[in-house]
Design a protein around this motif. Structure first.
Motif, PDB file in Angstrom:
ATOM      1  N   SER A   1       0.826  -1.210   0.000  1.00 46.75           N
ATOM      2  CA  SER A   1       0.000   0.000   0.000  1.00 46.75           C
ATOM      3  C   SER A   1       0.859   1.259   0.000  1.00 46.75           C
ATOM      4  O   SER A   1       0.547   2.239  -0.682  1.00 46.75           O
ATOM      5  CB  SER A   1      -0.931   0.007   1.215  1.00 46.75           C
ATOM      6  OG  SER A   1      -1.918  -0.993   1.104  1.00 46.75           O
TER       7      SER A   1
ATOM      8  N   ALA B   1       2.145   1.718  -3.437  1.00 45.35           N
ATOM      9  CA  ALA B   1       1.053   2.185  -4.308  1.00 45.35           C
ATOM     10  C   ALA B   1       0.712   3.645  -4.028  1.00 45.35           C
ATOM     11  O   ALA B   1       0.411   4.405  -4.955  1.00 45.35           O
ATOM     12  CB  ALA B   1      -0.183   1.308  -4.111  1.00 45.35           C
TER      13      ALA B   1
ATOM     14  N   LEU C   1       1.271   5.268  -7.478  1.00 51.43           N
ATOM     15  CA  LEU C   1      -0.032   5.316  -8.140  1.00 51.43           C
ATOM     16  C   LEU C   1      -0.914   6.446  -7.623  1.00 51.43           C
ATOM     17  O   LEU C   1      -1.462   7.237  -8.406  1.00 51.43           O
ATOM     18  CB  LEU C   1      -0.754   3.976  -7.954  1.00 51.43           C
ATOM     19  CG  LEU C   1      -2.121   3.842  -8.610  1.00 51.43           C
ATOM     20  CD1 LEU C   1      -1.997   3.975 -10.126  1.00 51.43           C
ATOM     21  CD2 LEU C   1      -2.764   2.502  -8.244  1.00 51.43           C
TER      22      LEU C   1
ATOM     23  N   THR D   1      -0.062  -7.075  -3.991  1.00 47.12           N
ATOM     24  CA  THR D   1      -0.623  -6.467  -5.200  1.00 47.12           C
ATOM     25  C   THR D   1      -2.124  -6.227  -5.076  1.00 47.12           C
ATOM     26  O   THR D   1      -2.565  -5.096  -4.911  1.00 47.12           O
ATOM     27  CB  THR D   1      -0.326  -7.346  -6.426  1.00 47.12           C
ATOM     28  OG1 THR D   1      -0.844  -8.680  -6.207  1.00 47.12           O
ATOM     29  CG2 THR D   1       1.169  -7.428  -6.685  1.00 47.12           C
TER      30      THR D   1
ATOM     31  N   LEU E   1      -3.326  -2.909  -3.489  1.00 43.53           N
ATOM     32  CA  LEU E   1      -3.951  -1.975  -4.418  1.00 43.53           C
ATOM     33  C   LEU E   1      -5.386  -1.694  -4.006  1.00 43.53           C
ATOM     34  O   LEU E   1      -5.852  -0.555  -4.033  1.00 43.53           O
ATOM     35  CB  LEU E   1      -3.916  -2.550  -5.843  1.00 43.53           C
ATOM     36  CG  LEU E   1      -4.586  -1.700  -6.931  1.00 43.53           C
ATOM     37  CD1 LEU E   1      -3.962  -0.318  -6.996  1.00 43.53           C
ATOM     38  CD2 LEU E   1      -4.490  -2.392  -8.278  1.00 43.53           C
TER      39      LEU E   1
ATOM     40  N   SER F   1      -5.592   0.573  -1.144  1.00 41.59           N
ATOM     41  CA  SER F   1      -5.119   1.916  -1.510  1.00 41.59           C
ATOM     42  C   SER F   1      -6.140   2.660  -2.365  1.00 41.59           C
ATOM     43  O   SER F   1      -5.952   3.844  -2.658  1.00 41.59           O
ATOM     44  CB  SER F   1      -3.789   1.825  -2.274  1.00 41.59           C
ATOM     45  OG  SER F   1      -2.739   1.454  -1.422  1.00 41.59           O
TER      46      SER F   1
ATOM     47  N   TYR G   1       4.774   2.012 -11.076  1.00 39.15           N
ATOM     48  CA  TYR G   1       3.946   1.089 -10.297  1.00 39.15           C
ATOM     49  C   TYR G   1       3.570  -0.138 -11.138  1.00 39.15           C
ATOM     50  O   TYR G   1       3.582  -1.267 -10.625  1.00 39.15           O
ATOM     51  CB  TYR G   1       2.682   1.779  -9.793  1.00 39.15           C
ATOM     52  CG  TYR G   1       1.854   0.879  -8.910  1.00 39.15           C
ATOM     53  CD1 TYR G   1       2.312   0.534  -7.639  1.00 39.15           C
ATOM     54  CD2 TYR G   1       0.644   0.351  -9.347  1.00 39.15           C
ATOM     55  CE1 TYR G   1       1.578  -0.318  -6.829  1.00 39.15           C
ATOM     56  CE2 TYR G   1      -0.096  -0.495  -8.531  1.00 39.15           C
ATOM     57  CZ  TYR G   1       0.380  -0.825  -7.277  1.00 39.15           C
ATOM     58  OH  TYR G   1      -0.339  -1.679  -6.482  1.00 39.15           O
TER      59      TYR G   1
END
Length: 328
Positions: free
Chosen positions: A75, A78, A82, A224, A228, A231, A318
């Protein structure tokens, strides 16, 4: 098919809740004379980090330390690449807000301490207490900064501008322009704080089942899919903050969420049950987290403005990270 509906429905709830949280928190900040960065570092960051807390606690209690730790490490990666990169594709994100440098240094120190703890192989309860103590320090400093800003605002209202720099004057003038009322703003914050964990839960629930159907391992899922998914509240909030030109909320959200993830989530989780650090995370992912934290600190100290080329680079980074994790 139900898993795909859960994923899609969760994403819709996330976007709506993120918009409500941004609008409500910015309005409250302006009403109370609190810097938007402080709101992003505390209320918004706490709200968007709630899914990580739920997932890590459940994973630890079920004896799946890999997901509990991987969720936080993934996280944080990310959040920088991201969550900070995606809004830059929409609108310019400023890293020049007052207080960003100090909080970036604090996050870097917290990350280094966390990595040192992980080197022992297990996050023990005593380490969890130490992390929670640092969280109390962080919250206390945010409260003091809020009080200092309110005193500066009162000084400005009294016609005393001596000792107030250009940035402070600009922010105080912005905070004086306050639309809407406090009850509506508070309601929006409550809706956002309830909706974000709900949307995150539905999204993660659907995404994990889809990933299992594809044969993805638990460790990779934690780093992942779950990382993700948890997040997504930060992503939804920062995207809506970018749309509404509140870059301080976006940047504060990323900084605050990463601090909360390490101190509040892993501190609380390891206090409940010690966490074994997976070797795979120590070999690669934790160093990627450190590298992204260093990158965030560089952005803060150079006071740069993130535009779409930087956004593409961050989001591309990312995607490369996800490819490497799933490739292993």
């Amino acid at each position: 098919m139900l898993d795909y509906f859960s994923l899609a429905g969760g994403l819709v709830i996330l976007l709506l809740s993120g918009d409500a949280l941004v609008r409500g928190s910015v309005s409250i900040a302006r009403k109370l004379g609190i810097p938007s960065l402080v709101i992003g570092l505390t209320i918004v960051a706490f709200g968007t980090s709630a899914p990580e807390l739920v997932i890590s606690l459940k994973s630890a209690l079920n004896g799946i330390s890999g997901i509990a730790v991987g969720n936080v490490v993934g996280s944080n990666i990310a959040n920088v690449l991201l969550v900070l990169g995606a809004p830059a594709l929409i609108a310019t994100t400023s890293c020049a807000d007052k207080g960003v440098r100090k909080n970036a240094v604090f996050l870097l120190a917290v990350t280094a301490i966390f990595i040192t703890m992980c080197a022992f192989g297990t996050l023990e309860r005593a380490m969890g207490l130490a992390l929670l103590a640092m969280l109390a320090l962080f919250l206390g400093d945010s409260f003091l900064e809020m009080r200092r800003h309110q005193r500066r605002r009162q000084k400005y209202r009294n016609g005393e501008t001596d000792g107030l720099d250009e940035y402070t004057l600009e922010e105080i003038e912005e905070l004086s322009d306050t639309p809407g009322g406090m009850p509506i703003a508070a309601l929006l914050v409550v809706v956002g704080l309830i909706g974000l964990p709900l949307g995150g839960h539905l999204s993660v629930l659907g995404a994990v089942e889809i990933a299992k159907d594809w044969g993805v391992t638990d460790a990779a899922i934690g780093l992942t899919v779950i990382a993700l998914g948890t997040s997504l509240p930060e992503l939804a909030t920062t995207v809506m903050a970018a749309f509404r030109k509140h870059s301080a909320v976006a940047l504060g959200n990323v900084l605050g969420s990463n601090v909360f993830n390490i101190l509040a989530i892993l501190g609380t989780t390891s206090l409940v049950k010690p966490l074994v650090i997976p070797d795979a995370i120590m070999r690669f992912d934790i160093w990627v987290m450190l590298a992204t934290t260093v990158l965030l600190s560089i952005l803060a100290f150079t006071r740069c403005r993130l535009r779409w080329p930087a956004g593409i680079a961050l989001v591309g980074g990312y995607c490369l990270y996800i490819f490497l994790v799933l490739g292993n």
